[in-house]
Design an enzyme around this catalytic site. Sequence first.
Site, short mmCIF file in Angstrom:
data_model
loop_
_atom_site.label_atom_id
_atom_site.label_comp_id
_atom_site.label_asym_id
_atom_site.label_seq_id
_atom_site.Cartn_x
_atom_site.Cartn_y
_atom_site.Cartn_z
N GLU A 87 -45.53 -45.25 34.68
CA GLU A 87 -46.81 -45.46 35.35
C GLU A 87 -47.31 -44.18 35.99
O GLU A 87 -48.51 -43.87 35.96
CB GLU A 87 -46.69 -46.58 36.40
N CYS A 89 -41.50 -50.94 39.11
CA CYS A 89 -40.55 -50.83 40.21
C CYS A 89 -41.32 -50.71 41.52
O CYS A 89 -42.55 -50.65 41.53
CB CYS A 89 -39.65 -49.61 40.00
N HIS A 134 -41.87 -41.60 36.39
CA HIS A 134 -41.84 -42.92 35.78
C HIS A 134 -43.03 -43.05 34.83
O HIS A 134 -43.97 -42.25 34.87
CB HIS A 134 -41.91 -44.00 36.86
N SER A 176 -42.02 -54.63 34.18
CA SER A 176 -42.50 -54.87 35.54
C SER A 176 -42.33 -53.61 36.38
O SER A 176 -41.27 -53.00 36.37
CB SER A 176 -41.70 -56.03 36.16
N CYS A 227 -43.56 -47.53 41.63
CA CYS A 227 -44.79 -47.63 40.85
C CYS A 227 -45.71 -48.72 41.38
O CYS A 227 -46.93 -48.61 41.30
CB CYS A 227 -44.46 -47.84 39.37
#
Length: 155
Positions: free
Chosen positions: A61, A86, A59, A84, A89
């Site tokens: 992040e 998940c 991902h 935002s 993360c």
Amino acid sequence: MVQLSATDPTTLLAVALDEAKAGLAEGGVPIGAALFDRSGRLLGRGHNRRVQDDDPAMHAETAAFRDAGRRPGYADTIMVTTLSPCWYCSGLVRQFGIGDVIVGENRTFHGGQDWLVEHGVRVTTLDDPACVALMTEFIAARPDLWFEDIGGERG
């Protein structure tokens, strides 16, 4: 390393947004992130690479966190993400004690940001029109890939 103004979340978000656009250009999910220290020094940046790397754990992040490398602590860092975070993360933020998260938008996906706030993480949501447009257009064009990315079912 790049030095940016830590007092301007929009400037920090621009790095993550550039990453999201790079991910889209590569055929992936357009989510970008960057990790800064409180002075605004860029530590790491990255974008969602689940499709490109055939890696379900990559991902945005995660990519930014990995790009930053090891540190003795993360309480003095700011994770900036176009969407935002998940639950996966959000767990990364909590696990390593990242103190601040700046979210580009949470209209298309709300993730675990409320949970982060409940656990003392300072979350700032910018509701950035460019981030909203990027995700809205992507979800309309590639709902299959979007639902795969968030671990959900269509409909």
